[in-house]
Design an enzyme around this catalytic site. Structure first.
Site, PDB file in Angstrom:
ATOM      1  N   ARG A  38       0.828  -1.215   0.000  1.00 61.32           N
ATOM      2  CA  ARG A  38       0.000   0.000   0.000  1.00 61.32           C
ATOM      3  C   ARG A  38       0.863   1.267   0.000  1.00 61.32           C
ATOM      4  O   ARG A  38       0.424   2.301  -0.487  1.00 61.32           O
ATOM      5  CB  ARG A  38      -0.947  -0.011   1.204  1.00 61.32           C
ATOM      6  CG  ARG A  38      -2.151  -0.912   0.984  1.00 61.32           C
ATOM      7  CD  ARG A  38      -3.035  -0.945   2.204  1.00 61.32           C
ATOM      8  NE  ARG A  38      -4.368  -1.431   1.895  1.00 61.32           N
ATOM      9  CZ  ARG A  38      -5.324  -1.568   2.800  1.00 61.32           C
ATOM     10  NH1 ARG A  38      -5.083  -1.266   4.080  1.00 61.32           N
ATOM     11  NH2 ARG A  38      -6.523  -2.004   2.458  1.00 61.32           N
ATOM     12  N   LYS A 204     -16.185 -16.887   4.947  1.00 56.33           N
ATOM     13  CA  LYS A 204     -17.567 -16.552   5.286  1.00 56.33           C
ATOM     14  C   LYS A 204     -18.386 -16.104   4.090  1.00 56.33           C
ATOM     15  O   LYS A 204     -17.905 -15.369   3.234  1.00 56.33           O
ATOM     16  CB  LYS A 204     -17.568 -15.411   6.285  1.00 56.33           C
ATOM     17  CG  LYS A 204     -17.007 -15.768   7.643  1.00 56.33           C
ATOM     18  CD  LYS A 204     -17.285 -14.617   8.550  1.00 56.33           C
ATOM     19  CE  LYS A 204     -16.589 -14.720   9.880  1.00 56.33           C
ATOM     20  NZ  LYS A 204     -16.630 -13.421  10.541  1.00 56.33           N
TER      21      LYS A 204
HETATM   22  C1  3PG Z   1      -8.603  -1.587   5.398  1.00 53.07           C
HETATM   23  O1  3PG Z   1      -7.524  -2.114   5.631  1.00 53.07           O
HETATM   24  O2  3PG Z   1      -9.615  -2.240   5.091  1.00 53.07           O
HETATM   25  C2  3PG Z   1      -8.673  -0.085   5.424  1.00 53.07           C
HETATM   26  O3  3PG Z   1      -7.419   0.460   5.685  1.00 53.07           O
HETATM   27  C3  3PG Z   1      -9.712   0.385   6.377  1.00 53.07           C
HETATM   28  O4  3PG Z   1      -9.372   0.013   7.684  1.00 53.07           O
HETATM   29  P1  3PG Z   1     -10.526  -0.229   8.756  1.00 53.07           P
HETATM   30  O5  3PG Z   1     -11.254  -1.459   8.313  1.00 53.07           O
HETATM   31  O6  3PG Z   1      -9.820  -0.391  10.071  1.00 53.07           O
HETATM   32  O7  3PG Z   1     -11.433   0.981   8.729  1.00 53.07           O
END
Ligand code: 3PG
Ligand code: MG
Length: 399
Positions: A38, A204
């Site tokens: 990322r 799931k």
């Molecule tokens: C993820 O990894 O799905 C995003 O960075 C969002 O993170 P979160 O699910 O903790 O909001």
């Protein structure tokens, strides 16, 4: 609606740009970044802005800190900033706060071509509360806003929605990563080349019902794998032995099977074990899974059948591993299907955190048309959920 992009930003020389990225990367127990995908995915945006003479302020969340300074120590952004510094080979400063006088001063002192990384947005309660006063402080740091956080676009945290809302008199655009993700997913949803195949796995059914329903209306075929197989088999009245099943989701599973009639293919054979710890006893079973055994991967006949389908497809979207792939003895189905996609002539789009990780661990990410950086965001976008965060980015006028 097409969004404004970096190309729509004015002359950036001497300007400060606030960039929301998704640097929510996996960390080991010591807080080291174990996968920087990322971070690398946001480099084109940051590099372009720096190259155009801007100073860049980078903000992200990292994990889900609980507001406990001791326990939250691993969620500090220092290691992430360090990795960014290595990748950019440019000055990257880091502040230990999210907002406040030290941040304002650091932003003011930032020179063109330099980067400032703010502390984890979620250590401030204003972030997830979407607090307007908090957002106004961030908004005041810069002359323009860039959303390059595709993986967070389904969230309405302050940095995603309230900050650009507070910058309505300044340019607000999407970065290169978000633009690319949206373009690829929009093409996939609006004009896929056919046959259009979906491969769905993972443990799931429950957290993907909307996603699967949306895909069922669009694709020509759905190949099922992973533990969701056993919930669907059980819903059909088959025996699944000790396999993992979502017993409270059988009605949903039946509905999916009804909606997908003629499109859904379930595995015809399974790799089964008595205990996860005893892979040496694994065997292949066709049809019903006997009592005392549990499914851990798709079997060889299923793999062969799925490979044929992949070979015929023009477009493939894949979400969810096909077996317990993180255990090597149970990873064959996921790996062989990833290899088949890598070799396929089709447009191949992989999404969801685990699936992207699997493809990366096999060294095949570069062989796919696109590996989304979105987990939940990928699922929700395909499902058709509107993203308020994107509504805060300016639309490109169509003439
Ligand atoms: C993820 O990894 O799905 C995003 O960075 C969002 O993170 P979160 O699910 O903790 O909001
Ligand atoms: Mg998540």
């Amino acid at each position: 609606m097409a969004k404004k992009t970096l190309a729509d930003l004015p002359d950036l020389r001497g300007k400060r740009v606030l960039v929301r990225v998704d640097f929510n990367v996996p960390l080991d127990a010591l807080g080291n970044v174990t996968n920087d995908r990322r971070i690398r995915a946001a480099l084109p945006t940051i590099q372009e802005l720096l190259g155009r003479g801007a100073a860049v302020i980078v903000m992200s969340h990292l994990g889900r800190p609980k507001g406990n300074p001791q326990k939250d120590a691993p969620y500090k952004m220092d290691r992430v900033a360090e990795r960014l510094r290595q990748l950019l080979v440019r000055p990257v400063h880091k502040v230990d706060e999210v907002v406040g006088p030290p941040v304002t001063a650091a932003a003011r002192n930032l020179k063109p071509g330099e980067v400032l990384v703010l502390e984890n947005l979620r250590v401030h309660p204003g972030e997830q509360a979407g607090d307007a006063a908090f957002a106004a402080q961030l908004a005041g740091l810069a002359d323009a806003y860039v959303n390059d956080a595709f993986g967070t676009c389904h969230r309405c945290d302050a940095s995603m929605e309230a900050v650009p809302a507070a910058m309505s008199n300044k340019p607000r655009v999407v970065g290169r990563l978000v633009a690319k993700e949206l373009q690829i997913l929009d093409e996939l949803l609006s004009s896929p080349r056919r046959p259009f195949l979906a491969i769905l796995g993972g443990a799931k059914v429950s957290d993907k019902i909307g996603f699967i329903k949306s895909l069922l209306t669009r694709v020509d075929r759905v190949l099922i794998g992973g533990a969701m197989t056993y919930t669907l088999m059980k819903a059909q009245g088959q025996n699944v032995g000790n396999s993992r099943v979502e017993a409270d989701k059988l009605d949903d599973a039946r509905e999916l099977l009804r909606l997908g009639e003629g499109k859904i293919l379930l595995p015809v054979d399974h790799l089964v074990v008595r205990q996860l710890e005893s892979p040496d006893e694994a065997r292949v079973i066709e049809g019903n899974i006997p009592d005392g055994w549990m499914g851990v991967d798709i079997g060889p006949k299923t793999i062969a059948r799925y490979r044929e389908e992949i070979g015929r497809a023009q477009t493939v979207v894949w979400n969810g591993p096909l077996g317990k792939y993180e255990d090597k003895p149970y990873s064959r189905g996921t790996r062989v299907i990833a290899e088949a996609l890598a070799a396929a002539p089709a447009v191949t789009v992989v999404g969801g955190g685990e699936t992207a990780e699997a493809v990366e661990s096999f060294g095949l990410a570069e062989k796919m048309t696109h590996v989304s950086t979105g987990g939940g965001a990928f699922l929700e976008y395909v499902e058709g959920t509107p993203f308020p965060a994107l509504a805060q980015v300016e639309d490109r006028k169509t003439s």
